[in-house]
Write a protein that holds these residues in place. Sequence first.
Motif, PDB file in Angstrom:
ATOM      1  N   PHE A  10     -15.240  -0.536  11.563  1.00  0.00           N
ATOM      2  CA  PHE A  10     -15.522   0.848  11.197  1.00  0.00           C
ATOM      3  C   PHE A  10     -14.228   1.595  10.865  1.00  0.00           C
ATOM      4  N   GLN A  11     -13.180   1.338  11.639  1.00  0.00           N
ATOM      5  CA  GLN A  11     -11.873   1.946  11.363  1.00  0.00           C
ATOM      6  C   GLN A  11     -11.305   1.419  10.052  1.00  0.00           C
ATOM      7  N   VAL A  43      -9.254  -0.225   4.167  1.00  0.00           N
ATOM      8  CA  VAL A  43      -8.901  -1.642   4.270  1.00  0.00           C
ATOM      9  C   VAL A  43     -10.145  -2.451   3.894  1.00  0.00           C
ATOM     10  N   GLY A  44      -9.969  -3.540   3.194  1.00  0.00           N
ATOM     11  CA  GLY A  44     -11.092  -4.352   2.748  1.00  0.00           C
ATOM     12  C   GLY A  44     -11.960  -4.853   3.882  1.00  0.00           C
ATOM     13  N   ARG A  79     -19.767   5.238   3.630  1.00  0.00           N
ATOM     14  CA  ARG A  79     -18.973   4.453   4.575  1.00  0.00           C
ATOM     15  C   ARG A  79     -17.507   4.876   4.584  1.00  0.00           C
ATOM     16  N   GLY A  80     -16.997   5.410   3.492  1.00  0.00           N
ATOM     17  CA  GLY A  80     -15.607   5.874   3.448  1.00  0.00           C
ATOM     18  C   GLY A  80     -15.418   7.305   3.903  1.00  0.00           C
ATOM     19  N   GLY A  81     -16.509   8.028   4.132  1.00  0.00           N
ATOM     20  CA  GLY A  81     -16.450   9.415   4.586  1.00  0.00           C
ATOM     21  C   GLY A  81     -16.717  10.401   3.459  1.00  0.00           C
ATOM     22  N   ILE A  82     -17.720  11.240   3.646  1.00  0.00           N
ATOM     23  CA  ILE A  82     -18.032  12.329   2.715  1.00  0.00           C
ATOM     24  C   ILE A  82     -17.907  13.625   3.494  1.00  0.00           C
TER      25      ILE A  82
END
Length: 193
Positions: A4-5, A11-12, A95-98
């Motif tokens: 998750f981090q 990071v891939g 998943r990357g943050g909105i």
Amino acid sequence: MDIFQRDLAGVGVDAREEEFAKDMLPRIKEAQKIIAKLNNGYHDEEETRKILEELMHKELDPSLWVLPPFYTDYGRNITLGKNVFINQGCTFMDRGGIFIGDDVYIAPKVNIITINHDINPYKRTITYCKPVYIEDRVWIGCGATILSGVRVGENSIIGAGAVVTKDVPKNSIVGGNPARIIKEIRVEGQEEG
């Protein structure tokens, strides 16, 4: 870093790795169950907000108004400000943050996408995420798509059908594919600079 981090750090993450199947996939499946509950039946504003709180694992401001159907792959990485309106048929791949500020209006069928695949065809199961930031008082037109890593500056307007691949300066109107600045917005009472 856990999976998750790594997702949030850009990071891939490989869908074939053990940690994806063990940790990420169950959360994605949980989100899909909650989305099905949201989208398959009538819910008033308060019920809709409660279902979204279950999806996002956080309390949402009572001023939020979402018209289902609403779609997301994950849900836990969406942050919504006050007085946000999200119209029907929007998709948030988060998943990357909105991160959405206050007084934002989002028209029907808008896509906000934080995830991308590796360009190497033999590594397409690897994804990379970058956050999307929508600042205060932004209006996003019908069918627009905002791609990973983009910041939309305050007061801006994203034209209907635009594909936004780069940052949008504050007080701008953009449109097209790829989106380009069409006009600057002069806001009365706003300081120059």
